[in-house]
Enzyme design. Sequence first.
Site, PDB file in Angstrom:
ATOM      1  N   THR A 158      17.809   6.129  15.449  1.00 29.51           N
ATOM      2  CA  THR A 158      16.343   6.186  15.515  1.00 29.51           C
ATOM      3  C   THR A 158      15.859   7.528  16.042  1.00 29.51           C
ATOM      4  OG1 THR A 158      16.249   3.791  15.830  1.00 29.51           O
ATOM      5  CG2 THR A 158      14.305   5.030  16.486  1.00 29.51           C
ATOM      6  N   LYS A 210      26.742  -3.323  19.014  1.00 25.99           N
ATOM      7  CA  LYS A 210      25.391  -3.414  18.479  1.00 25.99           C
ATOM      8  C   LYS A 210      25.550  -4.020  17.102  1.00 25.99           C
ATOM      9  CE  LYS A 210      21.251  -0.969  16.978  1.00 25.99           C
ATOM     10  NZ  LYS A 210      20.561   0.343  16.778  1.00 25.99           N
ATOM     11  N   TYR A 246      28.877   0.327  17.103  1.00 25.72           N
ATOM     12  CA  TYR A 246      27.674   0.144  16.290  1.00 25.72           C
ATOM     13  C   TYR A 246      28.128  -0.326  14.910  1.00 25.72           C
ATOM     14  CZ  TYR A 246      23.063   1.170  14.223  1.00 25.72           C
ATOM     15  OH  TYR A 246      21.850   1.087  13.580  1.00 25.72           O
ATOM     16  N   ILE A 273      19.191  -3.825  20.951  1.00 29.46           N
ATOM     17  CA  ILE A 273      18.820  -2.410  20.875  1.00 29.46           C
ATOM     18  C   ILE A 273      17.864  -2.324  19.702  1.00 29.46           C
ATOM     19  CG2 ILE A 273      19.624  -0.046  20.495  1.00 29.46           C
ATOM     20  CD1 ILE A 273      22.301  -0.837  21.691  1.00 29.46           C
TER      21      ILE A 273
END
Length: 285
Positions: free
Chosen positions: A46, A158, A130, A201
């Site tokens: 992000t 995540k 992730y 998250i």
Amino acid sequence: MTLNGLYIPLITPFAEDGTVALAALERLANDVLDDGATGLVALGTTGEPGSLTEDERRAVIEVAARVSRERSAPLVVGAATPEALAALGEHPEVVASLTVVPPFVRPGEAGVVAHFERLAAGSPVPLIVYDVPYRTGQYLSADALRRLAALPNVTGVKYAGGGLNPDTIALMADLPPGFTVLGGDDIYISPLLAIGAHGGILASAHVATADFAALITAWHAGDVANARAIGHRLAPLSASLFAEPNPTVTKAVLHAKGRIPTPDVRLPLLPAGPESLTAALKELG
């Protein structure tokens, strides 16, 4: 180490002249903590880290580390190479690294496990895997995630698998002790929390931060009716914020609300269109 709660993967705001707006980043980090976020994530996807220079990435970490230190908030930093991980040892505020599954090459589950074993062995902080297969091209089964969980210095995942599927259910039904599951598919965060996720998250939580924090609290408290109501309200907001490539719509909303100086992103991203901004503001209310 179990990381519970809401973590905000900070956007990188840009000034009118195209430089990183560090003062705006600091304000934003403090704002989301004020509104109930547990901690911060710097240089997640992000934050557009691939479009930042090395000096800019270092400055972003320094701002996030300062805010985390002043607020006694945990900081997670995106890092996926031995060099980037080693540098995190300079910042005692960093509690973990967010480390993406190797994208594009699709090394297979055994290759992913071997890759994380090597990275974790040399990292000064624990790794959060992730797992985002619709971006990396590499799907991980529940068995592969359990093998990753068994590695020393790997603390969690995540989880952004594009929704809930049989592997999701299998993982959550037999979760390794001490292994943190943080949702990363914003639209599906409520059902993932319902089956036992520790938090999220969530890029969407740049806006309506207090509501996302309340969602996590409600599920953890067993307040099902309230959690369902909040989740049903937030899912369309998340959908609107991801209507164009992340973080373009979120940046447009933050700029429209006067929270960052411009809605600008860097190539290869393009700014969100006015229709997407209007739709997201409508959902935000």
